[in-house]
Design a protein around this motif. Structure first.
Motif, PDB file in Angstrom:
ATOM      1  N   LEU A 143       0.810  -1.260  -0.057  1.00 31.37           N
ATOM      2  CA  LEU A 143       0.177  -0.153   0.004  1.00 31.37           C
ATOM      3  C   LEU A 143       0.695   1.350   0.004  1.00 31.37           C
ATOM      4  O   LEU A 143       0.322   2.292  -0.466  1.00 31.37           O
ATOM      5  CB  LEU A 143      -0.930   0.032   1.178  1.00 31.37           C
ATOM      6  N   LEU A 144       1.947   1.088   0.745  1.00 29.13           N
ATOM      7  CA  LEU A 144       2.966   2.370   0.680  1.00 29.13           C
ATOM      8  C   LEU A 144       3.980   2.519  -0.368  1.00 29.13           C
ATOM      9  O   LEU A 144       4.378   3.572  -0.629  1.00 29.13           O
ATOM     10  CB  LEU A 144       3.501   2.521   2.013  1.00 29.13           C
ATOM     11  N   ARG A 145       4.147   1.526  -1.060  1.00 27.06           N
ATOM     12  CA  ARG A 145       5.282   1.370  -2.223  1.00 27.06           C
ATOM     13  C   ARG A 145       4.930   2.791  -3.055  1.00 27.06           C
ATOM     14  O   ARG A 145       5.705   3.243  -3.632  1.00 27.06           O
ATOM     15  CB  ARG A 145       5.155   0.300  -3.207  1.00 27.06           C
ATOM     16  N   PRO A 146       3.542   3.027  -3.561  1.00 24.61           N
ATOM     17  CA  PRO A 146       3.446   4.205  -4.397  1.00 24.61           C
ATOM     18  C   PRO A 146       4.014   5.357  -3.843  1.00 24.61           C
ATOM     19  O   PRO A 146       4.156   6.542  -4.576  1.00 24.61           O
ATOM     20  CB  PRO A 146       2.196   4.111  -4.852  1.00 24.61           C
ATOM     21  N   TYR A 147       4.058   5.453  -2.534  1.00 22.99           N
ATOM     22  CA  TYR A 147       4.340   7.022  -1.847  1.00 22.99           C
ATOM     23  C   TYR A 147       5.882   6.898  -1.872  1.00 22.99           C
ATOM     24  O   TYR A 147       6.358   8.001  -1.214  1.00 22.99           O
ATOM     25  CB  TYR A 147       3.542   6.976  -0.614  1.00 22.99           C
ATOM     26  N   GLN A 148       6.570   6.136  -1.939  1.00 20.72           N
ATOM     27  CA  GLN A 148       8.108   6.197  -1.954  1.00 20.72           C
ATOM     28  C   GLN A 148       8.567   7.368  -2.829  1.00 20.72           C
ATOM     29  O   GLN A 148       9.398   8.090  -2.365  1.00 20.72           O
ATOM     30  CB  GLN A 148       8.803   5.005  -2.163  1.00 20.72           C
ATOM     31  N   ASN A 149       7.918   7.658  -3.736  1.00 20.06           N
ATOM     32  CA  ASN A 149       8.543   8.846  -4.584  1.00 20.06           C
ATOM     33  C   ASN A 149       7.851  10.335  -4.432  1.00 20.06           C
ATOM     34  O   ASN A 149       8.277  11.109  -4.705  1.00 20.06           O
ATOM     35  CB  ASN A 149       8.144   8.655  -6.209  1.00 20.06           C
ATOM     36  N   SER A 150       6.663  10.033  -3.549  1.00 20.44           N
ATOM     37  CA  SER A 150       6.237  11.584  -3.299  1.00 20.44           C
ATOM     38  C   SER A 150       6.348  11.639  -1.364  1.00 20.44           C
ATOM     39  O   SER A 150       6.080  12.939  -1.301  1.00 20.44           O
ATOM     40  CB  SER A 150       4.637  11.401  -3.316  1.00 20.44           C
ATOM     41  N   HIS A 151       6.765  11.007  -0.912  1.00 20.72           N
ATOM     42  CA  HIS A 151       7.242  11.164   0.574  1.00 20.72           C
ATOM     43  C   HIS A 151       8.455  10.652   1.196  1.00 20.72           C
ATOM     44  O   HIS A 151       8.884   9.513   0.618  1.00 20.72           O
ATOM     45  CB  HIS A 151       5.963  10.275   1.219  1.00 20.72           C
ATOM     46  N   GLN A 152       8.857  11.620   2.114  1.00 24.80           N
ATOM     47  CA  GLN A 152      10.199  11.183   2.626  1.00 24.80           C
ATOM     48  C   GLN A 152       9.969  10.115   3.723  1.00 24.80           C
ATOM     49  O   GLN A 152      10.946   9.234   3.869  1.00 24.80           O
ATOM     50  CB  GLN A 152      10.730  12.406   3.350  1.00 24.80           C
ATOM     51  N   ARG A 153       8.971  10.078   4.545  1.00 28.78           N
ATOM     52  CA  ARG A 153       8.912   9.100   5.716  1.00 28.78           C
ATOM     53  C   ARG A 153       7.540   8.391   5.467  1.00 28.78           C
ATOM     54  O   ARG A 153       6.533   8.904   5.130  1.00 28.78           O
ATOM     55  CB  ARG A 153       9.133   9.712   6.785  1.00 28.78           C
ATOM     56  N   ALA A 154       7.614   7.135   6.232  1.00 29.78           N
ATOM     57  CA  ALA A 154       6.366   6.438   6.335  1.00 29.78           C
ATOM     58  C   ALA A 154       6.112   5.852   7.847  1.00 29.78           C
ATOM     59  O   ALA A 154       6.999   5.277   8.498  1.00 29.78           O
ATOM     60  CB  ALA A 154       6.219   5.412   5.524  1.00 29.78           C
ATOM     61  N   LEU A 155       4.768   6.307   8.427  1.00 22.96           N
ATOM     62  CA  LEU A 155       4.449   5.977   9.564  1.00 22.96           C
ATOM     63  C   LEU A 155       3.299   4.855   9.632  1.00 22.96           C
ATOM     64  O   LEU A 155       2.370   5.107   8.789  1.00 22.96           O
ATOM     65  CB  LEU A 155       4.017   6.957  10.454  1.00 22.96           C
ATOM     66  N   VAL A 156       3.446   3.734  10.020  1.00 27.72           N
ATOM     67  CA  VAL A 156       2.276   2.616  10.047  1.00 27.72           C
ATOM     68  C   VAL A 156       1.950   2.401  11.374  1.00 27.72           C
ATOM     69  O   VAL A 156       2.795   2.082  12.367  1.00 27.72           O
ATOM     70  CB  VAL A 156       2.807   1.141   9.479  1.00 27.72           C
ATOM     71  N   VAL A 157       0.377   2.503  11.492  1.00 30.69           N
ATOM     72  CA  VAL A 157      -0.033   2.254  12.998  1.00 30.69           C
ATOM     73  C   VAL A 157      -1.261   1.131  12.746  1.00 30.69           C
ATOM     74  O   VAL A 157      -2.056   1.032  11.838  1.00 30.69           O
ATOM     75  CB  VAL A 157      -0.752   3.520  13.367  1.00 30.69           C
ATOM     76  N   LEU A 158      -1.147   0.044  13.859  1.00 34.64           N
ATOM     77  CA  LEU A 158      -2.246  -0.810  13.868  1.00 34.64           C
ATOM     78  C   LEU A 158      -2.305  -1.161  15.428  1.00 34.64           C
ATOM     79  O   LEU A 158      -1.187  -1.217  16.003  1.00 34.64           O
ATOM     80  CB  LEU A 158      -1.855  -1.866  12.896  1.00 34.64           C
ATOM     81  N   ASP A 159      -3.131  -2.081  15.589  1.00 37.02           N
ATOM     82  CA  ASP A 159      -3.487  -2.825  16.916  1.00 37.02           C
ATOM     83  C   ASP A 159      -2.675  -3.900  16.986  1.00 37.02           C
ATOM     84  O   ASP A 159      -2.227  -4.778  15.944  1.00 37.02           O
ATOM     85  CB  ASP A 159      -4.953  -2.970  17.063  1.00 37.02           C
TER      86      ASP A 159
END
Length: 217
Positions: A65-81
């Protein structure tokens, strides 16, 4: 192309509402002690929700889900229970998703996985009138006392042992349906300093590293 500061992937609409409520606060960054950064909480912009609305989905395919955002965003935060059927537990969840993100092309220092034990509601429970108000509680006793007397929140504990079930129990008594709007309202008003949850502290630490407050020379 200038990349956006951070993309946040969450497991469901209640989590999304919680982040939306927090980032709506005026000068929200001061509560965290970090530098302000631009965040668009419209779903699909800087805030993503697993289309299945569940934690296992984020666990198995968060990196996709986050792969497409590698080109547009510097960092990725993932939050789940942490609590869901078949959950391998916090440490394994964090290690698995982090490894998948790095393998898919994210730099290790550009990703952070936050697994909440047992679930999101642990962030929202505080002995504050705003919590009682958001949950629709109108009993004669303060909500904290009512929950202690009912065995839902023992007096010696900082949080209810079953935070989600306790919230649902109060809502049922108040005849108030559970909704994302409640989570957003809580996040707009609860004390950040009053949040003692370990996972929240880990997320706070990540923001401090990623967006340090500039110190005047």
């Amino acid at each position: 192309m200038n990349k956006r500061p951070c993309v946040i992937l969450v497991a469901d609409s209640n989590m999304a509402a919680t982040f939306r409520g927090y980032f709506k606060r005026e000068r929200w960054h001061l509560s965290l002690g970090c530098a302000p950064f631009e965040i668009n909480t419209d779903v699909g912009a800087d805030l993503l929700v697993d289309e299945g609305g569940n934690d296992p989905g984020v666990y198995t395919k968060g990196h996709e889900l986050l792969r497409p955002y590698q080109n547009s965003h510097q960092r990725a935060l993932v939050v789940l229970d942490c609590e869901w059927g078949g959950s391998p537990g916090k440490d394994a969840i964090v290690a698995h998703i982090t490894a998948n993100l790095v393998a898919s092309g994210w730099a290790e220092d550009a990703v952070k996985v936050i697994a909440i034990e047992p679930e999101l509601e642990n962030w929202l429970w505080q002995d504050k009138p705003q919590v009682a108000d958001a949950l629709g509680y109108q009993g004669a006793k303060p909500l904290r006392q009512h929950l202690a007397d009912s065995g839902k929140w023992p007096a010696d504990l900082a949080k209810p042992p079953r935070p989600k079930e306790t919230a649902e129990w109060v809502l049922k008594q108040a005849k108030k349906p559970r909704s994302s709007a409640i989570y957003q309202k809580l996040a707009e008003h609860i004390s950040i300093r009053g949040c003692t949850d370990v996972a929240f502290t880990e997320m706070h630490a990540a923001f401090l590293v990623w967006f340090p407050m500039e110190v005047a020379a």
